[in-house]
Design an enzyme around this catalytic site. Structure first.
Site, PDB file in Angstrom:
ATOM      1  N   ARG A 265       0.961  -1.300  -0.024  1.00 22.16           N
ATOM      2  CA  ARG A 265       0.081   0.228   0.085  1.00 22.16           C
ATOM      3  C   ARG A 265       0.986   1.262  -0.086  1.00 22.16           C
ATOM      4  NH1 ARG A 265      -5.157   1.087  -0.584  1.00 22.16           N
ATOM      5  NH2 ARG A 265      -5.157   2.509   1.202  1.00 22.16           N
TER       6      ARG A 265
ATOM      7  N   PHE B 261      -1.465   6.606  10.514  1.00 27.37           N
ATOM      8  CA  PHE B 261      -1.982   5.228  10.124  1.00 27.37           C
ATOM      9  C   PHE B 261      -1.310   4.625   8.827  1.00 27.37           C
ATOM     10  CE2 PHE B 261      -5.225   6.599  13.067  1.00 27.37           C
ATOM     11  CZ  PHE B 261      -5.896   5.357  13.371  1.00 27.37           C
ATOM     12  N   GLU B 262      -1.153   5.657   7.671  1.00 31.59           N
ATOM     13  CA  GLU B 262      -0.802   5.290   6.391  1.00 31.59           C
ATOM     14  C   GLU B 262      -0.125   6.336   5.605  1.00 31.59           C
ATOM     15  OE1 GLU B 262      -2.638   1.645   3.685  1.00 31.59           O
ATOM     16  OE2 GLU B 262      -3.575   3.438   3.522  1.00 31.59           O
ATOM     17  N   GLN B 263       1.013   6.497   5.578  1.00 35.03           N
ATOM     18  CA  GLN B 263       1.819   7.628   4.965  1.00 35.03           C
ATOM     19  C   GLN B 263       2.459   6.916   3.875  1.00 35.03           C
ATOM     20  OE1 GLN B 263       3.855  10.868   6.526  1.00 35.03           O
ATOM     21  NE2 GLN B 263       2.954  10.349   8.621  1.00 35.03           N
TER      22      GLN B 263
END
Length: 534
Positions: A348, A371-373
């Site tokens: 991702r 969370f999501e970088q």
């Protein structure tokens, strides 16, 4: 022949060292906090020259830190070897600010340092800094700090060192747990390790907090359960009384014995920039020779309790780090120098196959996300260094930006970013966030930016010398052009503004893509160059 090695032996963000020896091989495990994969393990044959050997926590069943706040995640791993197996204990800290700590302690094992590493065995959640002691009678004991959440006048919340037996057959803790040591007047007692020597159990702990009062305390007892008497010359190691020593924040240590019987201590330290109390390289790992004296207590071989910058080491030739490292993305594995933030779902975040020969980084949540970088970066390990990369990126609007970043945490970063301006042009801007909670002030230097050619790659660079950071880009004629003001890299440190007193990581330099529209727009990076400059 006696050479001299210069501390730190692991420069850049490498804190909380735990060391073990297997034959002629030495291994050091260090904390990685929110950076993925979890735990760094370095290998050496001579204690002076070290190479990264493994990051064992690399899949979701072992570690998932999405949602972990800054400076949470992997705290103070403990690496040991017994019964032909490597044992790695670690904390996954989910929350640390305020009265409560939510940290869970686990054990993984492997037949070799390269793995395969097992799925984790859950141990407890009573406190952080767990360590596994293998006694000579075959029994195994877990020690960790017990956290006391109660606010009480004159008391800290580091509630003593807890001991409990571990049963490897049942893969669980057994029997009663008990407090065996409550620390000294320095308080903040953590980071325990147990050793057995000449009929004594020696307990080594860190005290005084992780800043400039940090220290190493030792105590001993004839019984593993105590009572423990404190070292007569305590603290054994500290920089708190030596403000001019280049190695500050000395503490959180571990011991190893060579085949010839020499004992060495590894410990964390920080190197503040000249004229400041800020260390953007983070907490690093240093090495000191120690001796067991006639009274049975351990002391620094050079006397006193202050760490030495230069350490004599017989029959060793220390190798300098290379002046330049160039990373090309021609393989399907990410080069070992790089890590990313929190998530086990690396697909991702980046791909090395979607555009062969390039690192494709997917634009995910903002630089403030837990969370999501889309951020792939390496440690800054020198106070004088530079980094360069070439990026291909075609943003649709201002919500998509990508480029070269110096990143400490969500409130502390300097970012040279390609984005889309209000005029519709592709532009290059400097985004800086150099304050901390509650402000989190974001500064965008010249929001109109420098107009870039559409559908063309651009080369980006950054130069750091001690406290000063300056971005640059390469113009159409091949010349490098400065952009934006000179920025303060010392703010990207544990000791920087506001709430940062208590954060625990270090500055990273790397490649980033952010798309807060949610469309996942990718940026392609052709290479990454890192230079250490004199």
């Amino acid at each position: 022949m006696t050479e001299t090695i210069r501390n730190p032996i692991l420069p850049g963000f490498n804190p909380d060292p735990s060391i073990c020896r297997v034959g002629s091989d030495y291994y050091i495990a260090t904390s990685t906090f929110e950076w993925y994969p979890g735990v760094q393990i370095h290998h050496s044959r001579d204690l002076a020259n070290w190479q990264l050997a493994a990051r064992p926590l690399e899949r979701a069943s072992q570690l998932d830190m999405r949602g972990n706040p800054d400076s949470c995640g992997i705290w103070a791993p403990c690496l040991s070897h017994a019964d032909g197996v490597f044992w790695l204990i670690y904390t996954d800290m989910k929350r640390y600010e305020g009265n409560f700590k939510d940290g869970h302690n686990y054990l993984v094992t492997a037949p070799a340092i390269e793995g395969p590493w097992s799925d984790p065995v859950y141990l407890n959640s009573s406190g952080f800094d767990p360590s596994l002691f293998h006694d000579t009678d075959g029994r195994k004991w877990l020690v960790n700090l017990r956290w006391d959440y109660r606010p009480r006048a004159g008391q800290d919340r580091f509630g003593g060192i807890l001991l409990q037996e571990y049963d490897p057959a049942e893969k669980r803790l057994i029997g009663p747990d008990r407090i065996i040591f409550t620390g000294t007047a320095m308080k903040l007692t953590e980071g325990p390790h147990l050793y057995r020597r000449d009929g004594w159990y020696h307990l080594l702990v860190a005290e005084g907090g992780t800043s400039y009062d940090h220290a190493v305390t030792m105590a001993r007892s004839r019984s593993i359960t105590g009572p423990y008497e404190v070292h007569p010359d305590n603290p054994v190691l500290t920089s708190r009384y030596a403000p001019d020593n280049p190695l500050q924040r000395a503490g959180h240590a571990d011991l190893v014995e060579t085949p010839s019987g020499q004992t060495w201590m590894v410990h964390l330290c920080g190197r503040p920039l000249p004229g400041t109390w800020r260390s953007p390289l983070g907490r690093e790992t240093a090495l000191q020779p120690v001796e067991w004296c006639d009274d049975g207590w351990l002391r620094l071989a050079h006397g006193g309790n202050t760490p030495a910058l230069d350490v004599p080491m017989p029959d060793v030739t220390p190798q300098a780090l290379p002046e330049e490292e160039v990373f090309r993305f021609e393989e399907e594995l990410l080069p070992a120098a790089f890590q990313w933030l929190r998530t086990p779902e690396r697909e991702r975040i980046f791909s090395l196959t979607e555009r062969p020969g390039y690192l494709r980084v997917f634009g995910r949540e903002s630089p403030g996300s837990w969370f999501e970088q889309g951020l792939v970066a390496r440690r800054q390990d020198s106070t004088a260094c530079s980094a360069e990369t070439e990026i291909t990126f075609e943003p649709d609007d201002l919500q998509q930006f990508a480029g070269l970043i110096a990143y400490y945490n969500r409130f502390k970063f300097h970012y040279l970013a390609v984005t889309r301006g209000d005029s519709g042009d592709k532009v290059l801007v400097v985004i800086s966030c150099n304050d901390d909670w509650p402000n989190g002030y974001l500064d965008i230097t010249d929001a109109d930016g420098v107009v870039l050619e559409p559908d063309s790659p651009v080369r980006l660079g950054v130069d750091i010398h001690e406290q000063a950071l300056r971005f640059r880009y390469q113009g159409s004629d091949g010349a490098w052009i400065p952009i934006g003001p000179t920025l303060d890299v010392s703010l990207l440190s544990d000791e920087g503004n506001g709430r940062a007193h208590g954060y625990f990581t270090g500055n990273f330099l790397g490649m980033a893509a952010h798309d807060i529209s949610g469309r996942g727009t990718p940026a392609d990076f052709a290479w990454f160059r890192y230079r250490r400059t004199p």
